[in-house]
Scaffold this motif. Structure first.
Motif, PDB file in Angstrom:
ATOM      1  N   ALA A  11       0.855  -1.195   0.000  1.00 30.99           N
ATOM      2  CA  ALA A  11       0.000   0.000   0.000  1.00 30.99           C
ATOM      3  C   ALA A  11       0.884   1.235   0.000  1.00 30.99           C
ATOM      4  O   ALA A  11       1.907   1.293   0.678  1.00 30.99           O
ATOM      5  CB  ALA A  11      -0.904   0.004   1.230  1.00 30.99           C
ATOM      6  N   GLY A  51       0.635   5.416   0.363  1.00 33.34           N
ATOM      7  CA  GLY A  51      -0.129   6.629   0.616  1.00 33.34           C
ATOM      8  C   GLY A  51       0.572   7.791  -0.064  1.00 33.34           C
ATOM      9  O   GLY A  51       0.822   7.759  -1.275  1.00 33.34           O
ATOM     10  N   THR A  81       5.300   9.779   2.548  1.00 33.61           N
ATOM     11  CA  THR A  81       6.089  10.667   3.416  1.00 33.61           C
ATOM     12  C   THR A  81       6.670   9.890   4.593  1.00 33.61           C
ATOM     13  O   THR A  81       7.264  10.486   5.503  1.00 33.61           O
ATOM     14  CB  THR A  81       5.230  11.818   3.986  1.00 33.61           C
ATOM     15  N   SER A 140       3.556  16.588  11.515  1.00 29.57           N
ATOM     16  CA  SER A 140       4.191  17.770  10.906  1.00 29.57           C
ATOM     17  C   SER A 140       4.101  17.706   9.385  1.00 29.57           C
ATOM     18  O   SER A 140       4.209  18.716   8.712  1.00 29.57           O
ATOM     19  CB  SER A 140       5.643  17.876  11.351  1.00 29.57           C
ATOM     20  N   SER A 141       3.886  16.509   8.854  1.00 30.61           N
ATOM     21  CA  SER A 141       3.717  16.329   7.395  1.00 30.61           C
ATOM     22  C   SER A 141       2.254  16.483   6.990  1.00 30.61           C
ATOM     23  O   SER A 141       1.868  15.975   5.936  1.00 30.61           O
ATOM     24  CB  SER A 141       4.170  14.911   7.040  1.00 30.61           C
TER      25      SER A 141
HETATM   26  C1  LIG Z   1       8.703  16.469   7.120  1.00 32.30           C
HETATM   27  C2  LIG Z   1       8.017  15.301   7.762  1.00 32.30           C
HETATM   28  C3  LIG Z   1       7.422  15.455   9.010  1.00 32.30           C
HETATM   29  C4  LIG Z   1       6.789  14.376   9.630  1.00 32.30           C
HETATM   30  N1  LIG Z   1       6.180  14.569  10.838  1.00 32.30           N
HETATM   31  C5  LIG Z   1       5.514  13.558  11.426  1.00 32.30           C
HETATM   32  C6  LIG Z   1       4.841  13.759  12.668  1.00 32.30           C
HETATM   33  O1  LIG Z   1       4.847  14.830  13.254  1.00 32.30           O
HETATM   34  N2  LIG Z   1       4.184  12.700  13.195  1.00 32.30           N
HETATM   35  C7  LIG Z   1       4.133  11.484  12.566  1.00 32.30           C
HETATM   36  O2  LIG Z   1       3.491  10.568  13.078  1.00 32.30           O
HETATM   37  N3  LIG Z   1       4.776  11.278  11.401  1.00 32.30           N
HETATM   38  C8  LIG Z   1       5.451  12.270  10.804  1.00 32.30           C
HETATM   39  N4  LIG Z   1       6.086  12.070   9.615  1.00 32.30           N
HETATM   40  C9  LIG Z   1       6.079  10.738   9.002  1.00 32.30           C
HETATM   41  C10 LIG Z   1       4.939  10.498   7.992  1.00 32.30           C
HETATM   42  O3  LIG Z   1       4.492  11.685   7.406  1.00 32.30           O
HETATM   43  C11 LIG Z   1       3.789   9.795   8.676  1.00 32.30           C
HETATM   44  O4  LIG Z   1       4.226   8.531   9.098  1.00 32.30           O
HETATM   45  C12 LIG Z   1       2.528   9.618   7.827  1.00 32.30           C
HETATM   46  O5  LIG Z   1       1.537   9.033   8.649  1.00 32.30           O
HETATM   47  C13 LIG Z   1       2.729   8.748   6.595  1.00 32.30           C
HETATM   48  O6  LIG Z   1       1.609   8.919   5.750  1.00 32.30           O
HETATM   49  P1  LIG Z   1       1.737   8.634   4.187  1.00 32.30           P
HETATM   50  O7  LIG Z   1       0.391   8.854   3.579  1.00 32.30           O
HETATM   51  O8  LIG Z   1       2.829   9.398   3.599  1.00 32.30           O
HETATM   52  O9  LIG Z   1       2.051   7.078   4.208  1.00 32.30           O
HETATM   53  P2  LIG Z   1       3.121   6.253   3.366  1.00 32.30           P
HETATM   54  O10 LIG Z   1       4.490   6.677   3.688  1.00 32.30           O
HETATM   55  O11 LIG Z   1       2.723   6.247   1.940  1.00 32.30           O
HETATM   56  O12 LIG Z   1       2.858   4.797   3.968  1.00 32.30           O
HETATM   57  C14 LIG Z   1       3.149   4.530   5.294  1.00 32.30           C
HETATM   58  C15 LIG Z   1       2.697   3.103   5.643  1.00 32.30           C
HETATM   59  O13 LIG Z   1       1.293   3.001   5.589  1.00 32.30           O
HETATM   60  C16 LIG Z   1       0.893   1.968   4.715  1.00 32.30           C
HETATM   61  N5  LIG Z   1      -0.368   2.422   4.116  1.00 32.30           N
HETATM   62  C17 LIG Z   1      -0.588   3.576   3.443  1.00 32.30           C
HETATM   63  N6  LIG Z   1      -1.891   3.672   3.116  1.00 32.30           N
HETATM   64  C18 LIG Z   1      -2.495   2.561   3.586  1.00 32.30           C
HETATM   65  C19 LIG Z   1      -3.832   2.067   3.544  1.00 32.30           C
HETATM   66  N7  LIG Z   1      -4.828   2.749   2.976  1.00 32.30           N
HETATM   67  N8  LIG Z   1      -4.092   0.863   4.120  1.00 32.30           N
HETATM   68  C20 LIG Z   1      -3.118   0.148   4.726  1.00 32.30           C
HETATM   69  N9  LIG Z   1      -1.837   0.563   4.779  1.00 32.30           N
HETATM   70  C21 LIG Z   1      -1.534   1.762   4.220  1.00 32.30           C
HETATM   71  C22 LIG Z   1       2.052   1.794   3.756  1.00 32.30           C
HETATM   72  O14 LIG Z   1       2.097   0.496   3.195  1.00 32.30           O
HETATM   73  C23 LIG Z   1       3.226   2.048   4.682  1.00 32.30           C
HETATM   74  O15 LIG Z   1       3.512   0.888   5.408  1.00 32.30           O
HETATM   75  C24 LIG Z   1       6.749  13.129   8.981  1.00 32.30           C
HETATM   76  C25 LIG Z   1       7.342  12.973   7.721  1.00 32.30           C
HETATM   77  C26 LIG Z   1       7.977  14.031   7.122  1.00 32.30           C
HETATM   78  C27 LIG Z   1       8.592  13.833   5.771  1.00 32.30           C
END
Ligand SMILES: Cc1cc2nc3c(=O)[nH]c(=O)nc-3n(C[C@H](O)[C@H](O)[C@H](O)COP(=O)(O)OP(=O)(O)OC[C@H]3O[C@@H](n4cnc5c(N)ncnc54)[C@H](O)[C@@H]3O)c2cc1C
Length: 472
Positions: free
Chosen positions: A77, A79, A82, A142-143
């Motif tokens: 999966a 998303g 990030t 934060s993202s």
């Molecule tokens: C600048 C920056 C700041 C950040 N700050 C924070 C913060 O303050 N707090 C925090 O918690 N995180 C933070 N993060 C980390 C990140 O943004 C989070 O972990 C966020 O929740 C990931 O979401 P995404 O949509 O990018 O998921 P992805 O990176 O695309 O996926 C993350 C995981 O989720 C799974 N996944 C995605 N969608 C689904 C779905 N529909 N069903 C089942 N599994 C799924 C993927 O397989 C993967 O294992 C930050 C990242 C950056 C780059």
């Protein structure tokens, strides 16, 4: 545990099959897209999928999984990618299943203070849509401007507001999930209390795409707080700043944000972000960014005065009070962009350590001692109110050999300290690809095997996000 050789490469016949179940414009196998979906924000890793699919309904997700399950094709999966633990990296190729086309806010149910939303909605878009109706969805990584609700659920994301309001799991009432064999299930109900059977909702939250694909989520919401006040408190000792954190709670105040930034973190952020200027004294070693929220400014002002009094006992200088929306936004922008700013400096590794909040100073002390022992520089910042310290280890002058061979030992030592302090190795970023080899530090074999058995029940063929979470 499955390895690369257990999975099928995608063949022309597979591609033809997918064209029958989802529109051709939702299928991508050009190099640019394979590269794009082959990395996230975790260091510079790149693992290309063979195919990117962007289904637009649970039914389409189900058809994809039925087929991949039969053919032993890995499905990861994806998303907004990030993630900081490499969770969305398609380690064994196969399908990157992007949720970008599952992007509707289905309903904001004002009378019940609830909302139902698809996983590809961006966190901030959802937050603002709720806010327009006077409703509050607190989890705000934060993202938040880029990360998706589905990714937030799969990693149980936190954020600055978690200190008062809790992380993502505190708001989920019900999930629609497609299992590895294509079955579409619901895990809960649209109710605020639920003692009905095992709690599959909470099992799915934080499961990193290894147990099912989340295709819909219903959240509870809160009334939006009317006012916030924000203080930036400078300290001449980073450890003292950490010690002040638990004293503020002991003083009877629960801030809605309590962020820690080491001197280097804020210096890097100031250079990285345009149009924010901040006078910082030479002796300042760290800051706490502290927000309080509520409906009555007089109460918030009293809280701020009490905080100012408490932090003085820890050697803080005069707090900077952001008294208008522009200044508040500037300070939050600085904090939200610290991570990117620090990482733009050097090759890095980011650890997401979390300890009971009163142990924060001990954790910071240990990080610096390990840096001295192994010869690395670290820049630390994070959600101090949650005891969650992001430790950015910068390669800078470290040799390639030391980086490759010594650093894993240093990280092991750090995680052992975290465990001994009563903490764990990830507060919010998940285990994914980069932390899995350290799971034995926090779980014994009985505990790990239980988790592996759960995985087998949900995904007997092991097609969902293979190679993640469990040590190989
Ligand atoms: C600048 C920056 C700041 C950040 N700050 C924070 C913060 O303050 N707090 C925090 O918690 N995180 C933070 N993060 C980390 C990140 O943004 C989070 O972990 C966020 O929740 C990931 O979401 P995404 O949509 O990018 O998921 P992805 O990176 O695309 O996926 C993350 C995981 O989720 C799974 N996944 C995605 N969608 C689904 C779905 N529909 N069903 C089942 N599994 C799924 C993927 O397989 C993967 O294992 C930050 C990242 C950056 C780059």
């Amino acid at each position: 545990l499955k390895t690369q050789k257990d999975f099928q490469e995608i063949e022309t016949c597979d591609l033809e099959y997918f064209k029958n179940i989802i529109p051709e414009e939702a299928i991508f196998n050009d190099l640019e897209n394979l590269e794009k979906y082959g990395h996230d924000e975790t260091e510079d890793y790149q693992f290309k999928p063979n195919l990117v699919l962007k289904p637009a309904s649970a039914d389409e997700v189900s058809k994809i999984l039925v087929y991949c399950n039969k053919r032993s094709i890995a499905v990861t999966a994806s998303g907004a990618r990030t993630g900081l633990s490499g969770g969305a990296l398609p380690l064994y190729g196969g399908v990157a299943l992007s949720t970008e086309n599952l992007n509707r806010i289905i309903k904001i149910d004002e009378p019940n203070l609830q909302a139902t939303v698809e996983p590809g909605v961006t966190n901030q878009v959802f937050h603002e849509a709720c806010k327009q109706k006077g409703l509050f969805y607190p989890p705000d990584p934060s993202s938040w401007g880029s990360s998706f609700i589905g990714g937030n659920l799969a990693l149980n994301a936190g954020g600055p507001k978690a200190v008062k309001y809790g992380v993502t799991n505190a708001y989920v009432l019900d999930l629609e999930v497609v299992l590895a064999d294509g079955a579409i299930i619901n895990t809960g109900a649209r109710v605020l209390k639920n003692s009905t059977g095992y709690n599959l909702t909470q099992l799915m939250v934080g499961s990193e795409g290894t147990l099912g694909i989340i295709t819909k989520a219903t959240f509870r919401l809160l009334p939006y707080p009317k006012h916030t006040m924000l203080l930036l408190v400078p300290f001449c000792s980073a450890e003292k700043a950490c010690e002040a954190v638990s004293a503020i709670f002991q003083g009877g105040i629960t801030p809605s944000g309590m962020e820690f930034m080491e001197r280097d973190a804020i210096d890097y952020a100031l250079k990285f972000v345009d149009n924010v200027e901040l006078p910082i004294g030479e002796d300042v070693q760290a800051h706490l960014l502290i927000e309080v929220d509520g409906n009555y400014p007089e109460t918030l002002m009293k809280d701020c005065e009490a905080i100012a009094e408490i932090v003085m006992n820890f050697g803080a200088s005069e707090p900077l009070f952001a008294d208008n929306d522009k200044d508040k936004a500037s300070l939050w922008t600085l904090r939200r962009r610290v991570g990117e700013a620090v990482k733009s400096h050097s090759i890095y590794k980011e650890e997401d350590t979390v300890v009971p909040r009163a142990e924060l100073a001990n954790l910071l002390r240990s990080v610096k001692a390990l840096g001295a022992k192994y010869g690395f520089k670290s820049v630390c910042y994070g959600h101090a109110g949650d005891g969650n310290l992001h430790v950015n280890i910068l390669k800078e002058e470290m040799s390639d050999k030391a980086w490759a061979e010594d650093l894993p030992l240093a990280i092991r030592e750090l995680f052992a300290v975290v465990k001994a302090l009563g903490g764990t190795i990830s507060g919010e970023h998940g285990i994914g690809y980069v932390q899995k080899e350290y799971m034995d530090i926090v779980f014994n074999s009985v505990e790990l095997n239980l988790q592996k058995e759960i995985k087998k029940v949900f995904d007997p063929q092991g097609i969902l996000n293979p190679g993640k979470v469990f040590p190989q």
